[in-house]
Design an enzyme around this catalytic site. Structure first.
Site, PDB file in Angstrom:
ATOM      1  N   GLU A 277      38.589  74.365  58.008  1.00  0.00           N
ATOM      2  CA  GLU A 277      39.527  75.246  57.285  1.00  0.00           C
ATOM      3  C   GLU A 277      39.643  74.884  55.821  1.00  0.00           C
ATOM      4  O   GLU A 277      40.678  74.373  55.377  1.00  0.00           O
ATOM      5  CB  GLU A 277      40.907  75.108  57.925  1.00  0.00           C
ATOM      6  N   PRO A 278      38.603  75.110  55.025  1.00  0.00           N
ATOM      7  CA  PRO A 278      38.709  74.769  53.611  1.00  0.00           C
ATOM      8  C   PRO A 278      39.612  75.746  52.853  1.00  0.00           C
ATOM      9  O   PRO A 278      39.593  76.944  53.119  1.00  0.00           O
ATOM     10  CB  PRO A 278      37.255  74.891  53.126  1.00  0.00           C
ATOM     11  N   ARG A 317      51.308  70.972  40.100  1.00  0.00           N
ATOM     12  CA  ARG A 317      50.520  69.850  40.607  1.00  0.00           C
ATOM     13  C   ARG A 317      50.594  68.593  39.720  1.00  0.00           C
ATOM     14  O   ARG A 317      50.677  67.483  40.254  1.00  0.00           O
ATOM     15  CB  ARG A 317      49.062  70.264  40.862  1.00  0.00           C
ATOM     16  N   TYR A 321      51.889  65.524  41.756  1.00  0.00           N
ATOM     17  CA  TYR A 321      50.859  64.568  42.210  1.00  0.00           C
ATOM     18  C   TYR A 321      50.147  63.855  41.070  1.00  0.00           C
ATOM     19  O   TYR A 321      49.077  63.284  41.289  1.00  0.00           O
ATOM     20  CB  TYR A 321      49.773  65.281  43.034  1.00  0.00           C
ATOM     21  N   CYS A 348      62.641  73.165  31.185  1.00  0.00           N
ATOM     22  CA  CYS A 348      63.664  72.180  30.810  1.00  0.00           C
ATOM     23  C   CYS A 348      63.543  70.945  31.678  1.00  0.00           C
ATOM     24  O   CYS A 348      64.366  70.714  32.570  1.00  0.00           O
ATOM     25  CB  CYS A 348      65.041  72.794  30.943  1.00  0.00           C
ATOM     26  N   TYR A 377      46.504  76.077  45.099  1.00  0.00           N
ATOM     27  CA  TYR A 377      47.815  75.419  45.056  1.00  0.00           C
ATOM     28  C   TYR A 377      48.497  75.519  43.684  1.00  0.00           C
ATOM     29  O   TYR A 377      49.232  74.614  43.295  1.00  0.00           O
ATOM     30  CB  TYR A 377      47.716  73.960  45.524  1.00  0.00           C
TER      31      TYR A 377
HETATM   32  N1  LLP Z   1      44.116  72.869  57.323  1.00  0.00           N
HETATM   33  C1  LLP Z   1      45.354  72.342  57.387  1.00  0.00           C
HETATM   34  C2  LLP Z   1      45.984  72.184  58.700  1.00  0.00           C
HETATM   35  C3  LLP Z   1      46.027  71.973  56.223  1.00  0.00           C
HETATM   36  O1  LLP Z   1      47.230  71.446  56.302  1.00  0.00           O
HETATM   37  C4  LLP Z   1      45.402  72.147  54.966  1.00  0.00           C
HETATM   38  C5  LLP Z   1      46.073  71.782  53.722  1.00  0.00           C
HETATM   39  C6  LLP Z   1      44.120  72.730  54.933  1.00  0.00           C
HETATM   40  C7  LLP Z   1      43.498  73.070  56.137  1.00  0.00           C
HETATM   41  C8  LLP Z   1      43.386  73.006  53.647  1.00  0.00           C
HETATM   42  O2  LLP Z   1      43.018  71.834  52.990  1.00  0.00           O
HETATM   43  P1  LLP Z   1      42.067  71.897  51.697  1.00  0.00           P
HETATM   44  O3  LLP Z   1      40.720  72.396  52.130  1.00  0.00           O
HETATM   45  O4  LLP Z   1      42.708  72.838  50.730  1.00  0.00           O
HETATM   46  O5  LLP Z   1      42.012  70.498  51.210  1.00  0.00           O
HETATM   47  N2  LLP Z   1      49.599  71.170  47.719  1.00  0.00           N
HETATM   48  C9  LLP Z   1      48.616  70.110  47.776  1.00  0.00           C
HETATM   49  C10 LLP Z   1      47.671  70.288  48.928  1.00  0.00           C
HETATM   50  C11 LLP Z   1      48.362  70.390  50.275  1.00  0.00           C
HETATM   51  C12 LLP Z   1      47.387  70.661  51.372  1.00  0.00           C
HETATM   52  C13 LLP Z   1      48.099  71.015  52.615  1.00  0.00           C
HETATM   53  N3  LLP Z   1      47.269  71.307  53.714  1.00  0.00           N
HETATM   54  C14 LLP Z   1      47.860  70.043  46.453  1.00  0.00           C
HETATM   55  O6  LLP Z   1      48.140  70.851  45.565  1.00  0.00           O
HETATM   56  O7  LLP Z   1      47.017  69.177  46.263  1.00  0.00           O
END
Ligand code: LLP
Length: 419
Positions: A277-278, A317, A321, A348, A377
């Site tokens: 799930e990217p 972000r 982070y 602010c 994000y």
């Molecule tokens: N599958 C599940 C169950 C997840 O919780 C996530 C991300 C993904 C897939 C997708 O992951 P990705 O391929 O995008 O790495 N807000 C944070 C990232 C939080 C990710 C949450 N879950 C940021 O801005 O870095």
């Protein structure tokens, strides 16, 4: 450069172009801040994931994690490439329905899904419910019974795997709110198998986001494979995709390598369905945000700030982070970089700094700043802090720009105020 959309290039007079459109023209036409999404980059990433994973393990489904960027247009675009969807709320399911995406290939995640969301998901035909804990399992059984449906489920496990990423975006460590701890898994699997309206079909884990190392994914896949064999299941979902280069020439594993190493774990097991799930790696690099530079404040010997018309509300972000971003001035992208500045937002909050100490071509008030890799994000986590409306979003492709999300107006900000 490695962190730009695939179509980014320097056009006439050294001006930055994306999707065949001049960024300066886009800023003039649509205003700033402005989220630009490059359609070709999104399509290229979808195809690269599907091709490289199916090559190493044909029985693979790639599902786009909508949480990274959930708009009707983006979901429609990704679904048109044949990807399934990872959804994590009723709102994301609603958006997917609006986009006419097939929910049969959707995976519903979250650690605390409400009963009405579970019912909405079942009634909408969401293919797999990913159950995080005992309570949710009971809630799903009740919801399914009440609407006379059978739910196909995955159980999310907590794999106890350490991955090197920011503390807030690690999810698979032992002390995590997500997933069934391994020590409790036998009991939850037994409970799921005993329930009437529930069909347990597989296991899921997600070890974190922006991971730049393949090994933790390999360890995770091996663990999931052992467990599905133990419980007689045949689907395994390894969660999110690989990290992306936010900065120029930041090293990231090649997608083909990632796919090959995961495929190797499943060698000789063609019957096992692999789901990935990217989110970030599908849309991250496709996004660029344009801002207008207003004031410039030079504190001699200390720091030179440039102020933009957005900041932490359209890109939280950095403040959340300490995320790092690259940028340029769209009309001076080919000029030498000589001006060391700090890009500060308009909000602010003194922590509202998008980029600390970046060297740009000579900056002047009125210039348009392009910040790269903002597709994932950013809009998805945007807020109305300081009652500032969220920016517009455009999809660019082959010299055409389509407005796909309109800029929020003052009326949008007071729409829900009842008195
Ligand atoms: N599958 C599940 C169950 C997840 O919780 C996530 C991300 C993904 C897939 C997708 O992951 P990705 O391929 O995008 O790495 N807000 C944070 C990232 C939080 C990710 C949450 N879950 C940021 O801005 O870095």
């Amino acid at each position: 450069m490695s962190n730009l959309p695939d179509t980014a290039k320097l056009g006439k007079n050294g001006q930055l172009e994306i999707g065949g459109c001049s960024c300066a023209d886009l800023a003039r036409k649509f205003g700033t801040p402005l989220y630009i999404i490059d359609e070709a980059t999104v399509r290229n990433r979808c195809r690269a994931y599907v091709q490289s994973f199916r090559q190493s393990h044909p029985n693979t489904e790639i599902a786009f994690a909508c949480k990274a960027l959930c708009t009707t247009s983006v979901v429609r675009l990704v679904a048109s490439e044949g990807l399934g969807l990872d959804v994590s709320s009723g709102g994301e399911i609603y958006t997917a329905k609006k986009a006419k995406a097939s929910l049969n290939h959707a995976y519903f995640h979250g650690n605390n899904k409400a009963e009405d969301e579970l019912k909405f998901a079942l009634q909408s035909g969401v293919g797999r419910m990913v159950i995080d804990n005992f309570d949710e399992l009971n809630r799903l059984e009740k919801a399914a019974r009440e609407i006379r449906k059978t739910a196909n489920i995955f159980l999310r496990i907590n794999p106890g795997i350490e991955a090197h990423t920011h503390e807030y975006i690690k999810t698979g460590t032992v002390d995590s709110k997500f997933g069934v701890p391994l020590a409790q898994l036998d009991a939850v699997v037994q409970e799921a198998k005993n329930k009437k309206n529930i069909q347990l079909v597989g296991l899921h884990a997600h070890i974190g986001s922006q991971i730049l190392d393949v090994q933790p994914f390999v360890d995770e896949t091996k663990l999931l494979l052992d467990l599905i064999d133990k419980y007689g299941l045949n689907e395994l979902d390894i969660g999110g995709g690989i990290g992306i280069p936010y900065l120029e020439n930041e090293a990231v594993p090649a997608l083909e390598d990632f796919a090959r190493q995961i495929g190797d774990v499943l060698k000789n097991r063609p019957e096992i369905k692999l789901i990935l799930e990217p989110g970030r790696s599908i849309v991250g690099q496709a996004g660029v945000t344009l801002y207008t530079i207003g004031g410039i404040k030079d504190i001699p010997g200390i720091r030179k700030y440039i102020f933009i018309d957005g900041g932490m509300s359209d890109n939280p972000r950095p403040i959340l982070y300490q995320a790092k971003y690259a940028a340029t001035i769209v009309s001076k992208a080919s000029q030498p970089r000589t001006d060391k500045v700090t890009v500060a937002g308009r909000f602010c909050e003194s922590g509202d700094v998008l980029i600390k100490d970046i060297i740009l071509p000579k900056v002047e008030a009125g210039d348009t700043l392009a910040v790269f890799c903002t597709g994932a994000y950013n809009y998805a986590m945007a807020s109305n802090y300081n009652r500032v409306g969220r920016p517009a979003m455009i999809l660019v492709d082959n010299g055409k720009a389509a407005l796909v999300v309109r800029r929020e107006a003052y009326e949008d900000l007071t729409r829900n105020d009842l008195c």
